[in-house]
Design a protein around this motif. Structure first.
Motif, PDB file in Angstrom:
ATOM      1  N   MET A   1       5.405  35.785  71.538  1.00 28.93           N
ATOM      2  CA  MET A   1       6.803  36.093  71.263  1.00 28.93           C
ATOM      3  C   MET A   1       7.248  37.391  71.930  1.00 28.93           C
ATOM      4  O   MET A   1       6.429  38.195  72.363  1.00 28.93           O
TER       5      MET A   1
ATOM      6  N   ASN B   1      15.176  39.220  67.599  1.00 25.53           N
ATOM      7  CA  ASN B   1      14.010  39.782  66.905  1.00 25.53           C
ATOM      8  C   ASN B   1      13.698  39.064  65.594  1.00 25.53           C
ATOM      9  O   ASN B   1      12.664  39.343  64.976  1.00 25.53           O
TER      10      ASN B   1
ATOM     11  N   HIS C   1       7.700  37.081  60.872  1.00 31.57           N
ATOM     12  CA  HIS C   1       6.232  37.008  60.883  1.00 31.57           C
ATOM     13  C   HIS C   1       5.634  38.366  60.527  1.00 31.57           C
ATOM     14  O   HIS C   1       4.669  38.446  59.748  1.00 31.57           O
ATOM     15  N   LEU C   2       6.201  39.426  61.089  1.00 27.82           N
ATOM     16  CA  LEU C   2       5.686  40.759  60.807  1.00 27.82           C
ATOM     17  C   LEU C   2       5.899  41.143  59.350  1.00 27.82           C
ATOM     18  O   LEU C   2       5.045  41.802  58.736  1.00 27.82           O
TER      19      LEU C   2
ATOM     20  N   GLU D   1       5.438  47.183  66.454  1.00 27.98           N
ATOM     21  CA  GLU D   1       5.104  46.032  65.633  1.00 27.98           C
ATOM     22  C   GLU D   1       3.713  46.106  65.006  1.00 27.98           C
ATOM     23  O   GLU D   1       3.469  45.486  63.971  1.00 27.98           O
TER      24      GLU D   1
ATOM     25  N   LEU E   1       2.402  35.691  67.202  1.00 30.20           N
ATOM     26  CA  LEU E   1       3.184  36.819  67.731  1.00 30.20           C
ATOM     27  C   LEU E   1       2.865  37.107  69.193  1.00 30.20           C
ATOM     28  O   LEU E   1       3.708  37.640  69.924  1.00 30.20           O
TER      29      LEU E   1
ATOM     30  N   ALA F   1      10.182  37.004  65.159  1.00 33.10           N
ATOM     31  CA  ALA F   1       9.020  37.891  65.194  1.00 33.10           C
ATOM     32  C   ALA F   1       8.998  38.812  63.976  1.00 33.10           C
ATOM     33  O   ALA F   1       7.942  39.035  63.371  1.00 33.10           O
ATOM     34  N   CYS F   2      10.170  39.329  63.597  1.00 38.73           N
ATOM     35  CA  CYS F   2      10.226  40.238  62.456  1.00 38.73           C
ATOM     36  C   CYS F   2       9.882  39.529  61.146  1.00 38.73           C
ATOM     37  O   CYS F   2       9.293  40.137  60.247  1.00 38.73           O
TER      38      CYS F   2
ATOM     39  N   LEU G   1      -2.448  42.700  69.914  1.00 38.70           N
ATOM     40  CA  LEU G   1      -2.199  41.267  70.126  1.00 38.70           C
ATOM     41  C   LEU G   1      -3.426  40.619  70.756  1.00 38.70           C
ATOM     42  O   LEU G   1      -3.345  39.876  71.740  1.00 38.70           O
TER      43      LEU G   1
ATOM     44  N   ARG H   1      -1.261  34.846  62.150  1.00 41.51           N
ATOM     45  CA  ARG H   1       0.077  35.175  62.651  1.00 41.51           C
ATOM     46  C   ARG H   1       0.009  36.018  63.920  1.00 41.51           C
ATOM     47  O   ARG H   1       0.956  36.030  64.709  1.00 41.51           O
ATOM     48  N   THR H   2      -1.104  36.719  64.140  1.00 44.35           N
ATOM     49  CA  THR H   2      -1.257  37.496  65.368  1.00 44.35           C
ATOM     50  C   THR H   2      -1.194  36.576  66.584  1.00 44.35           C
ATOM     51  O   THR H   2      -0.562  36.896  67.595  1.00 44.35           O
TER      52      THR H   2
ATOM     53  N   TYR I   1      12.181  46.504  59.897  1.00 43.94           N
ATOM     54  CA  TYR I   1      12.321  45.165  60.464  1.00 43.94           C
ATOM     55  C   TYR I   1      13.693  44.570  60.168  1.00 43.94           C
ATOM     56  O   TYR I   1      14.257  43.834  60.986  1.00 43.94           O
TER      57      TYR I   1
END
Length: 241
Positions: free
Chosen positions: A117, A184, A190-191, A123, A114, A187-188, A44, A110-111, A174
Motif C-alpha cells: 500500500m 490514506n 490497518h494501522l 507508520e 501494508l 492503510a490507516c 515492512l 497486516r504487515t 491516523y
C-alpha cells in the motif's frame, strides 16, 4: 512430616518448577514475537513477518503443554491453599501469553498487506515504541510472578496507563491523516487495528501482573484502574484464522 508426605511435596515442587520453566520459555518466545512483529512493521519486512506467524505455533504448543501439566498436577497432587493458587495462576498466565502471541501474529499478517500500500507517515515508528513498552512490561510481569514480587507487579499495572495514552495519540494521528487525504484511509485503518492489537497486549500483560498480586496478597486488585479509550468505538482487530 513422614517420608511419604515428603515425597509428595518434593514431586509437587518438581512439577511446579517444570510448569514455571515452560511459562518462562513461552514468555521469551512471546517477547520475541512482539519485538519482531513491530520490527517487521517498521521495515515492512514480509520475511520477518512470516517468521512471527510461524513461531506462533510453538507458542500455542507450549500453552497446551502448560495447561495439560497443570491439570495433571491438580488431579494427581491435589494441591490446596497457596499451592493451588500458584497452579491456577500458571494456567491463567499461559492463556494470557497465548493471546498476546495471537496479537503479534495478527500484526504480522497486516504487515504483509501494508507492504503493498501507499506508505503513511511514521507508520511503524510509533507502533514500535509502544510495542517495546509492552515487551518490557511483559518481562517485568513474568519476573514478578517468578519472584512473587507484588510491588513490581503493581508497577506494571500503572505502566499500562501510558500504553493506553500512546494508543490514543496514535489513533488521533491516523484520524488526522485520513481526514487530510482519503487515499490514506485503508492503510490507516490497518494501522489502527495494529495499534489496538498492541494496546490489547498491554491488557493481557496487566492480567498476568494481577495474578501475581493475587498470589502475594490473596486478593485481586480492584477494578478501578483507569482506562484511556479513544473516541472511536473499541475494535480489537483480532483475526485468528
Amino acid at each position: 512430616m513422614n517420608s511419604n508426605e515428603q515425597h509428595i511435596v518434593s514431586a509437587f515442587d518438581r512439577d511446579l518448577e517444570a510448569v514455571q520453566a515452560h511459562i518462562m520459555k513461552m514468555g521469551g518466545l512471546v517477547e520475541t514475537a512482539i519485538l519482531d512483529a513491530a520490527q517487521a512493521l517498521a521495515a515492512l519486512d514480509e520475511e520477518l513477518a512470516e517468521t512471527v506467524r510461524r513461531a506462533d505455533r510453538e507458542i500455542d504448543g507450549l500453552e497446551q503443554e502448560i495447561q495439560s501439566r497443570a491439570a495433571l498436577m491438580i488431579a494427581e497432587r491435589q494441591p490446596v491453599a497457596s499451592d493451588l493458587r500458584i497452579v491456577l495462576a500458571a494456567m491463567k498466565i499461559a492463556s494470557n501469553l497465548e493471546r498476546i502471541g495471537d496479537y503479534a501474529k495478527n500484526m504480522a499478517k497486516r504487515t504483509g498487506v501494508l507492504a503493498g500500500m501507499r506508505p503513511v507517515e511514521d507508520e511503524g515508528a510509533s507502533m514500535r515504541r509502544m510495542a517495546k513498552m509492552v515487551e518490557v512490561m511483559l518481562k517485568d510481569a513474568l519476573d514478578a510472578f517468578m519472584q512473587r514480587d507484588g510491588e513490581l507487579a503493581g508497577d506494571v499495572l500503572q505502566r499500562d496507563i501510558e500504553v493506553d495514552q500512546m494508543y490514543n495519540s496514535i489513533f488521533r494521528n491516523y484520524l488526522t491523516y485520513m481526514m487530510e487525504d482519503p487515499r490514506n484511509i485503508t492503510a490507516c485503518m490497518h494501522l489502527h487495528f495494529i495499534a489496538k492489537n498492541i494496546e490489547r497486549m498491554g491488557d493481557h500483560v496487566t492480567a498476568i501482573a494481577e495474578q501475581t498480586i493475587y498470589l502475594v496478597t490473596g486478593q485481586m486488585p480492584d477494578g478501578d484502574r483507569p482506562k484511556q479509550e479513544a473516541a472511536m468505538g473499541v475494535v480489537s482487530g483480532v483475526d485468528n484464522r
